[in-house]
Design an enzyme around this catalytic site. Structure first.
Site: not given
Length: 376
Positions: A15, A220
């Site tokens: 992440d 992201d």
């Protein structure tokens, strides 16, 4: 990642939008998902004290507790899921590019209370690896000890079954062929930049861009899908509806917000990708000459549902509070080597089959020690 002494394996979700690395733990656990490995159990001496600099960075001075004996954390994500726990410090074992094992201390979250989608997600991960540009992130912690340069990259194969890889440090960064854009400084520690135009084929979707207003773009990897601002999303849906009479919207398919039912059998995206056009993000030209474009081919934004419908893996950013930003998620990062260079403040990409990292040769001053961590 291998954590503890003796080291035990944990599978973590990659992440780039998260500051904190955390794993589910028995502290004891109040609410944990069923993961692939037993819960991490921290020893008392491994719990981070509130006076620790990493705790103060995570909590901020306004939350400092002089009488507390542990550093608590709570993180909320855009999908309204959350993780709560305490900070811990323990050994982490990584393998260097030359095959040697390296042990070092890592500060990470010991999550004992997970809520929302973190509880209902597939049971193939034990937590999240935080890769933002915050000082708490894994690359920053390693860089602060002089182990790596503050650089990392990931490469996820276009076909998810083919896996991919991730590396920490800069030895696997191509010396040429990369497209680079600057990272904007911001309070949220995100990898964000600005784009001039958003196109579907030859059609410009962000009409406000004509007036010179730039749109923020966030890379992201922790987001499953890509999100567009409401205006661009609406324009894209309109283009797809006008695409072909052979593709009609199927509102009964709940796999994703927008799905189309073909009037012919569909076995894979190869059967339909020729009917669609690429999405492209156009950045400012470099030195007024070289174009910089992030291209998302149809196979990197379309998904075949269980009903064999063609669903759009691009969603309305308004639904997650990103009405004015583009979020490039996992589905659109496939088939590219993406590199995040926090030392030079830029992010770059190049097309790749993502089979294995290629160590780059160069002058001695460009060669730095690197840590490699294979995924999948």
């Amino acid at each position: 990642m291998f954590i503890g002494n003796p080291p035990r394996p944990y599978f973590l979700d990659v992440d780039t939008g998260s500051d904190l690395t955390w794993i589910q733990c028995d502290a004891p656990c109040t609410s944990c998902a069923k993961g692939p490995h037993p819960l991490y159990k921290p020893a008392k001496q491994n719990i981070v004290h509130p006076r620790d600099s990493y705790c103060q960075e995570l909590q901020g001075n306004q939350n400092y507790c002089d009488t507390c004996k542990q550093c608590d954390y709570e993180i909320a994500y855009a999908d309204r899921s959350s993780s709560m726990g305490v900070l811990a410090r323990d050994n982490m074992q990584l393998v260097t590019a030359d095959g040697e094992s390296e042990n070092l201390d890592l500060v990470f979250g010991c999550g004992y209370d997970q809520r929302g989608n973190l509880l209902s997600s597939p049971a193939n991960t034990d937590g999240i690896i935080g890769l933002s540009n915050a000082a708490m992130s894994l690359p920053a912690q390693l860089a602060s000890r002089g182990i790596i340069s503050n650089v990392f990259g990931h490469c996820i194969a276009a076909d998810p079954s083919n896996g991919g890889y991730m590396f920490l440090g800069d030895d696997y960064v191509p010396r040429w062929g990369m497209t680079w854009v600057p990272i904007r400084n911001g309070p949220e520690n995100l990898y964000s930049t600005e784009v001039q135009k958003v196109n579907y084929g030859e059609q410009q979707l962000n009409l406000r861009g004509k007036a010179g207003k730039l749109t923020q773009v966030i890379f992201d990897s922790g987001s499953s899908y890509t999100y567009l601002p409401h205006e661009e999303y609406t324009n894209l849906i309109g283009s797809l509806i006008r695409l072909s009479p052979s593709l009609l919207q199927d509102e009964t398919d709940r796999a994703l917000p927008f799905c189309m039912k073909p009037d012919f059998p569909v076995r894979s995206l190869d059967d339909v990708k020729h009917l669609f056009k690429p999405l492209s993000l156009e950045f400012k030209k470099r030195w007024f000459l070289l174009p910089r474009t992030f291209t998302i081919p149809p196979e990197d934004y379309l998904i075949i549902s269980d009903k064999n419908n063609i669903c759009l893996g691009v969603l309305d950013g308004r639904e997650i509070g990103h009405d004015s930003e583009i979020v490039i998620g996992d589905v659109s990062l496939r088939g590219k080597l993406v590199v995040y260079n926090n030392d030079e403040k830029h992010v770059g990409w190049v097309q790749s089959d993502c089979t294995k990292p290629q160590k780059q040769s160069g002058f001695p001053f460009l060669l730095k020690r690197v840590l490699q961590n294979q995924l999948f």
